[in-house]
Design a protein around this motif. Structure first.
Motif, PDB file in Angstrom:
ATOM      1  N   GLY A 157       0.689  -1.252   0.534  1.00  0.00           N
ATOM      2  CA  GLY A 157       0.354   0.257  -0.281  1.00  0.00           C
ATOM      3  C   GLY A 157       0.924   1.448   0.019  1.00  0.00           C
ATOM      4  O   GLY A 157       1.478   1.340   1.272  1.00  0.00           O
ATOM      5  N   TYR A 185      -2.027  -0.790  -3.455  1.00  0.00           N
ATOM      6  CA  TYR A 185      -3.280  -0.489  -3.626  1.00  0.00           C
ATOM      7  C   TYR A 185      -2.561   1.114  -3.305  1.00  0.00           C
ATOM      8  O   TYR A 185      -1.586   1.300  -1.994  1.00  0.00           O
ATOM      9  CB  TYR A 185      -3.945  -0.521  -2.232  1.00  0.00           C
ATOM     10  CG  TYR A 185      -4.668  -2.026  -2.200  1.00  0.00           C
ATOM     11  CD1 TYR A 185      -6.228  -1.931  -2.230  1.00  0.00           C
ATOM     12  CD2 TYR A 185      -4.059  -3.129  -2.315  1.00  0.00           C
ATOM     13  CE1 TYR A 185      -6.613  -3.125  -2.734  1.00  0.00           C
ATOM     14  CE2 TYR A 185      -4.758  -5.049  -2.401  1.00  0.00           C
ATOM     15  CZ  TYR A 185      -5.780  -4.552  -1.952  1.00  0.00           C
ATOM     16  OH  TYR A 185      -6.299  -6.208  -2.992  1.00  0.00           O
ATOM     17  N   ILE A 213      -4.326  -1.334  -7.581  1.00  0.00           N
ATOM     18  CA  ILE A 213      -5.975  -0.784  -7.629  1.00  0.00           C
ATOM     19  C   ILE A 213      -5.935   0.008  -6.585  1.00  0.00           C
ATOM     20  O   ILE A 213      -5.324   1.026  -5.964  1.00  0.00           O
ATOM     21  CB  ILE A 213      -6.790  -1.775  -6.853  1.00  0.00           C
ATOM     22  CG1 ILE A 213      -6.364  -3.348  -6.901  1.00  0.00           C
ATOM     23  CG2 ILE A 213      -7.918  -1.871  -6.476  1.00  0.00           C
ATOM     24  CD1 ILE A 213      -6.905  -4.708  -6.434  1.00  0.00           C
ATOM     25  N   THR A 214      -7.131   1.196  -7.929  1.00  0.00           N
ATOM     26  CA  THR A 214      -6.761   2.611  -6.900  1.00  0.00           C
ATOM     27  C   THR A 214      -7.913   2.047  -6.322  1.00  0.00           C
ATOM     28  O   THR A 214      -8.671   1.715  -6.030  1.00  0.00           O
ATOM     29  CB  THR A 214      -6.946   3.342  -7.867  1.00  0.00           C
ATOM     30  OG1 THR A 214      -8.491   3.240  -9.010  1.00  0.00           O
ATOM     31  CG2 THR A 214      -5.988   3.604  -8.984  1.00  0.00           C
ATOM     32  N   THR A 215      -7.998   3.672  -4.954  1.00  0.00           N
ATOM     33  CA  THR A 215      -8.612   3.261  -3.351  1.00  0.00           C
ATOM     34  C   THR A 215      -9.868   3.821  -3.955  1.00  0.00           C
ATOM     35  O   THR A 215     -10.693   4.352  -2.519  1.00  0.00           O
ATOM     36  CB  THR A 215      -8.320   2.734  -1.786  1.00  0.00           C
ATOM     37  OG1 THR A 215      -7.121   4.297  -2.304  1.00  0.00           O
ATOM     38  CG2 THR A 215      -7.183   1.705  -2.370  1.00  0.00           C
ATOM     39  N   TYR A 223     -11.191  -0.504  -1.038  1.00  0.00           N
ATOM     40  CA  TYR A 223     -10.048  -1.246  -0.186  1.00  0.00           C
ATOM     41  C   TYR A 223      -9.722  -2.928  -1.040  1.00  0.00           C
ATOM     42  O   TYR A 223     -11.244  -3.101  -1.082  1.00  0.00           O
ATOM     43  CB  TYR A 223     -10.483  -0.861   1.682  1.00  0.00           C
ATOM     44  CG  TYR A 223      -9.972   0.536   2.204  1.00  0.00           C
ATOM     45  CD1 TYR A 223      -9.378   1.446   1.895  1.00  0.00           C
ATOM     46  CD2 TYR A 223     -11.624   0.851   2.862  1.00  0.00           C
ATOM     47  CE1 TYR A 223      -9.161   2.176   2.089  1.00  0.00           C
ATOM     48  CE2 TYR A 223     -11.185   2.483   2.524  1.00  0.00           C
ATOM     49  CZ  TYR A 223     -10.957   3.300   2.553  1.00  0.00           C
ATOM     50  OH  TYR A 223     -10.776   4.163   2.951  1.00  0.00           O
ATOM     51  N   LEU A 224      -8.920  -3.697  -0.082  1.00  0.00           N
ATOM     52  CA  LEU A 224      -8.741  -5.196   0.126  1.00  0.00           C
ATOM     53  C   LEU A 224      -9.989  -5.201  -0.249  1.00  0.00           C
ATOM     54  O   LEU A 224     -10.798  -5.058   0.999  1.00  0.00           O
ATOM     55  CB  LEU A 224      -7.881  -5.049   0.974  1.00  0.00           C
ATOM     56  CG  LEU A 224      -7.301  -6.910   1.150  1.00  0.00           C
ATOM     57  CD1 LEU A 224      -5.820  -6.796   0.575  1.00  0.00           C
ATOM     58  CD2 LEU A 224      -7.968  -7.198   1.396  1.00  0.00           C
ATOM     59  N   ASP A 228     -10.082  -9.930  -4.508  1.00  0.00           N
ATOM     60  CA  ASP A 228      -8.914  -9.424  -4.576  1.00  0.00           C
ATOM     61  C   ASP A 228      -7.859 -11.121  -4.524  1.00  0.00           C
ATOM     62  O   ASP A 228      -7.181 -11.320  -4.957  1.00  0.00           O
ATOM     63  CB  ASP A 228      -7.968  -8.813  -4.185  1.00  0.00           C
ATOM     64  CG  ASP A 228      -9.384  -7.406  -3.909  1.00  0.00           C
ATOM     65  OD1 ASP A 228      -9.657  -7.276  -5.145  1.00  0.00           O
ATOM     66  OD2 ASP A 228      -8.906  -6.523  -3.577  1.00  0.00           O
ATOM     67  N   LEU A 248      -4.533  -1.112   5.869  1.00  0.00           N
ATOM     68  CA  LEU A 248      -4.033  -2.307   5.043  1.00  0.00           C
ATOM     69  C   LEU A 248      -3.745  -3.065   5.561  1.00  0.00           C
ATOM     70  O   LEU A 248      -4.187  -4.395   4.964  1.00  0.00           O
ATOM     71  CB  LEU A 248      -3.403  -1.951   4.003  1.00  0.00           C
ATOM     72  CG  LEU A 248      -3.405  -3.076   2.592  1.00  0.00           C
ATOM     73  CD1 LEU A 248      -4.406  -3.236   1.965  1.00  0.00           C
ATOM     74  CD2 LEU A 248      -1.521  -2.444   1.551  1.00  0.00           C
TER      75      LEU A 248
END
Length: 368
Positions: A157, A185, A213-215, A223-224, A228, A248
């Motif tokens: 992250g 992330y 992955i854009t949060t 988020y996660l 995933d 995270l």
């Protein structure tokens, strides 16, 4: 270039007799620094060769350490030592380059994110220039590529990608045979650190799968998610490396446990301390004797041994102040201390303790 001065009893005796110092390097370094800062002996000097902007708040510093520096393994960190307004500051950063860059060209990189209000990171971003010289310690840390060639999953992250960049580059160079996946992330696409390197790795390293992955680009934070992890083939057979914000890492650990991943498969590193253990303050504090300095002070409350030493005018060696780097480790000869992070109480006899996370519980004597 000056030969490296090695520690020895004779050297300490010479320093005391001629200079009234335990270590004559503390006397000679200011003199040699004025001639050539790369001659410093108390730490490893490193010259800044190039600075590259990764994102609006992250820069990569390419450094050339003095030849005597001991090198590193992919995934390790080091302490950077700089002087700001006449005060020595030490901070821990991960190496973002492959060890091959050091071995072949004598260069390393540190990729550092500016922290809002951060004294050192802001100075590095605003004041450090190509040609300047900073100090380094030897590398340390056990966030290392598996010796057994097992499948690997990296979960990163934000700036937690930095040690993983070093690992991925090394695995590609060594043709690591198992499948390697990265879940990375970031808040937005513009916050991707090392994007050019990651893209190049994906293109030339067939075993590597990349998922950024854009949060915070949608209407709600993303988020996660369990999906995933469910998309990762043979998840329970993987060695899993976590580096990023605590939220995270906690979420990933919980989700991985739910999917049958064992603790011995998880490896993590961090540059902020975990939540401290809940300690009964009434049990903390006591008389602390620093035998080498012939000094005894009284402490109350949950001040750690490093804070107590500094308040008494001592300057023990230290680094991260978070229990990560072990630079402040010294010998406790008697008494008990409580580990600030785990709540574990030491034994009463002689043992090594970390000053920055050890709180006295009654009288304590240290070789410091």
């Amino acid at each position: 270039m000056l030969a490296k001065i090695t520690q020895s009893k004779t050297l300490h005796w010479l320093g005391r007799q001629l200079l009234n110092r335990e270590d004559p390097r503390a006397f000679f370094d200011p003199l040699t620094t004025a001639i050539n800062p790369m001659w410093v002996q108390q730490y490893t000097p490193a010259r800044v060769e190039r600075i590259t902007e990764e994102t609006t708040d992250t820069k990569t510093f390419e450094l050339r350490p003095a030849n005597r520096w001991g090198g590193f393994k992919a995934g390790q960190h080091l302490n950077v030592r700089i002087d700001i307004n006449g005060v020595r500051r030490t901070r821990t950063f991960s190496l973002s380059s492959s060890p091959a860059l050091w071995e072949n060209q004598g260069l390393i990189t540190l990729t550092i994110k500016r922290l809002p209000g951060g004294l050192v990171t802001n100075w590095l971003h605003d004041d450090l220039k190509a040609g300047d010289v900073i100090g380094l310690t030897e590398a340390f840390g056990d966030f290392l590529i598996p010796e057994e060639k097992k499948p690997v999953l990296f979960i990163a992250g934000g700036s937690g990608i930095t040690p993983i960049l070093s690992q991925l580059e090394t695995m590609a160079l060594e043709h690591y045979p198992g499948p390697v996946t990265l879940l990375y992330y970031v808040r937005t696409q513009s916050d991707v650190i090392g994007e050019e390197k990651l893209t190049a790795l994906r293109n030339r390293y067939p075993a590597f799968s990349l998922n950024i992955i854009t949060t915070h680009e949608g209407s709600e934070p993303r988020y996660l998610k369990g999906q995933d992890l469910d998309s990762i083939p043979n998840l329970t057979a993987r060695e899993i490396f976590l580096c990023g914000p605590k939220g995270l890492m906690d979420l990933a650990t919980e989700q991985l446990h739910q999917r049958g991943v064992n603790d011995d498969q998880l490896h993590s590193t961090f540059f902020a301390p975990p939540a401290p253990a809940q300690l009964a303050s009434t049990d903390m504090g006591g008389e602390v004797t620093f035998s080498t300095s012939n000094l005894t002070v009284d402490s109350k409350g949950d001040a750690n041994l490093l804070e107590i030493a500094e308040a008494a005018g001592l300057t023990p060696q230290h680094g991260c102040r978070m229990g990560i780097c072990h630079q402040c480790t010294c010998t406790k000869t008697s008494g008990t201390v409580v580990n600030r992070l785990t709540g574990q109480v030491s034994g009463p006899g002689s043992e090594s303790v970390q000053l920055c996370i050890s709180i006295p519980q009654g009288p304590v004597a240290l070789e410091a």
